[in-house]
Design a protein around this motif. Sequence first.
Motif, short mmCIF file in Angstrom:
data_model
loop_
_atom_site.label_atom_id
_atom_site.label_comp_id
_atom_site.label_asym_id
_atom_site.label_seq_id
_atom_site.Cartn_x
_atom_site.Cartn_y
_atom_site.Cartn_z
N THR A 49 0.78 -1.24 0.03
CA THR A 49 0.08 -0.04 0.00
C THR A 49 0.72 1.31 -0.02
OG1 THR A 49 -0.30 0.15 2.55
CG2 THR A 49 -1.70 -1.32 1.20
N GLN A 165 -7.69 2.29 -5.14
CA GLN A 165 -6.80 3.45 -5.32
C GLN A 165 -7.26 4.50 -5.79
OE1 GLN A 165 -2.83 2.15 -6.79
NE2 GLN A 165 -3.64 -0.23 -6.80
N TRP A 166 -6.87 5.83 -5.12
CA TRP A 166 -7.48 7.01 -5.59
C TRP A 166 -6.30 7.80 -6.12
CZ3 TRP A 166 -12.07 9.37 -6.20
CH2 TRP A 166 -12.23 10.82 -6.22
N LYS A 167 -6.62 8.53 -7.69
CA LYS A 167 -5.77 9.45 -7.84
C LYS A 167 -6.37 10.78 -8.10
CE LYS A 167 -2.97 10.58 -12.19
NZ LYS A 167 -2.69 9.96 -13.54
N THR A 172 -0.34 10.59 -8.60
CA THR A 172 -0.21 9.10 -8.76
C THR A 172 -1.41 8.54 -7.76
OG1 THR A 172 1.04 9.31 -6.34
CG2 THR A 172 2.46 9.02 -8.56
N TYR A 173 -1.59 7.25 -8.01
CA TYR A 173 -2.67 6.59 -7.26
C TYR A 173 -2.15 6.29 -6.07
CZ TYR A 173 -5.36 5.71 -11.65
OH TYR A 173 -5.95 6.20 -12.75
N ARG A 174 -2.91 6.63 -4.86
CA ARG A 174 -2.76 6.01 -3.58
C ARG A 174 -3.85 5.24 -3.04
NH1 ARG A 174 -1.67 11.54 -0.54
NH2 ARG A 174 -1.10 10.14 1.18
N HIS A 175 -3.35 4.18 -2.06
CA HIS A 175 -4.18 3.22 -1.66
C HIS A 175 -5.24 3.88 -0.50
CE1 HIS A 175 -2.85 -0.57 -3.39
NE2 HIS A 175 -1.93 0.01 -3.51
N THR A 178 -4.51 5.17 3.20
CA THR A 178 -3.48 5.83 3.47
C THR A 178 -3.22 7.50 3.13
OG1 THR A 178 -2.37 5.55 0.92
CG2 THR A 178 -2.14 3.56 2.47
N ASN A 252 -3.64 -9.45 -6.43
CA ASN A 252 -3.84 -8.81 -7.44
C ASN A 252 -4.74 -9.43 -8.38
OD1 ASN A 252 -2.57 -6.32 -6.99
ND2 ASN A 252 -0.60 -7.00 -7.71
N GLN A 284 -9.95 6.90 -10.38
CA GLN A 284 -9.66 5.92 -8.93
C GLN A 284 -9.87 4.25 -9.61
OE1 GLN A 284 -12.63 4.72 -6.11
NE2 GLN A 284 -13.83 6.44 -6.83
N LYS A 285 -9.10 3.41 -8.79
CA LYS A 285 -8.94 2.12 -9.30
C LYS A 285 -10.06 1.37 -8.41
CE LYS A 285 -4.40 1.94 -11.06
NZ LYS A 285 -3.13 1.46 -11.16
#
Length: 373
Positions: A49, A165-167, A172-175, A178, A252, A284-285
């Motif tokens: 993460t 994950q959020w961008k 960058t994407y962040r979990h 976090t 994953n 986001q992912k």
Amino acid sequence: MKVGFYTSKREYDEKMEEFNEAILNSIRNGVQTLGDDVKAFEKEIQEYTAAQHAIGVASGTDALVMASDILNYKDGNEIITSPFTFLASTSCLAKHKGKPVFVDIDEETFNIDTTKIEEAITDKTVGILPIHLFCQMANMDDIMDIAKKHNLSVLEDAAEAFGMQWKGKGDTYRHAGTIGDMGIYSFFPTKTLGAYGDGGLITTNNDELADLTKMLRVHGAKEKYHYEYIGYNSRLDNIQAAVLRIKLKYINDSIEKRNKIHDLYVERLKEIPEITLPKVKGDQKPVYYVFNITCDKRDELNQYLKDNGIGTSIYYPIPLHLQNCFSYLGYKKGDFPVAERVSERILALPIYPELKEEEVEYVCEKIREFYRK
């Protein structure tokens, strides 16, 4: 055909040797609390993460209770959150005599409507507790901007959000878990990363908050029998950590399988006018921990599916502001109309990595059959 809402047996059958060996090794190495597998798992979560600290505790609920205590979400202080969630997201505040202040949700995402947060802020507000629900994160750009503007802390309830994950507007994407001051995960068996019992974890990028969390999970002791605080007894079990380490190796792949099942549901259900599918918003992912629809005649459809051997669940049939245990807050029916409307229409369909395509097809066939009657 019978389609269970969830089963852990298929995953166990696929990876039986790995699970058995991990559990037996944990026992062979001797009885341990916060043992080698817990320490290794915490490190692996940090790596996955990019959280600076990952601290295993006994459950997601314990994680919320402890983090709320640490962030001073107590003693009459107000914390803004959503009424459309599991009890623990708000009971953690009430346990410390903090005051939950609800705002309504976005009807398309089921997450907190960030456009309504600022109007709920008072001079007693100390924090925001967003809940990342079902398949996607709340709008963390808005939440962090509001928190910075009003000098509020943020506790992310990522109990359902492992791997999301959020961008947003960032580079960058962040979990999930976090981005705020602290975040929490639940490893309840049905979760995307689920144990064979219970378990939870607290994340933070703040060294002081991490040190305090590590003390509080062992009764408030900095070293054995030397107590700095009145703490908790909440430690992630070593055997559960051993199981979670095996599952983390394949996370994953598990997430990708969930996403494919989601895509199949969407393709098969998108033309049914009585059904609305959730919409992912923001850069986001998503991770499809739960696949929800909102639908006409929800209770009748739910019964029809059950009669045809299909497991379902309703997350959540009654918003928290209408629960008896929160009646002291003074909310009434009609205060949060979106949450109330969604609670009457939402229905969760089976989704887990080992679910078979023909089982998804059967579920969708029965839904179409119900609305053609």
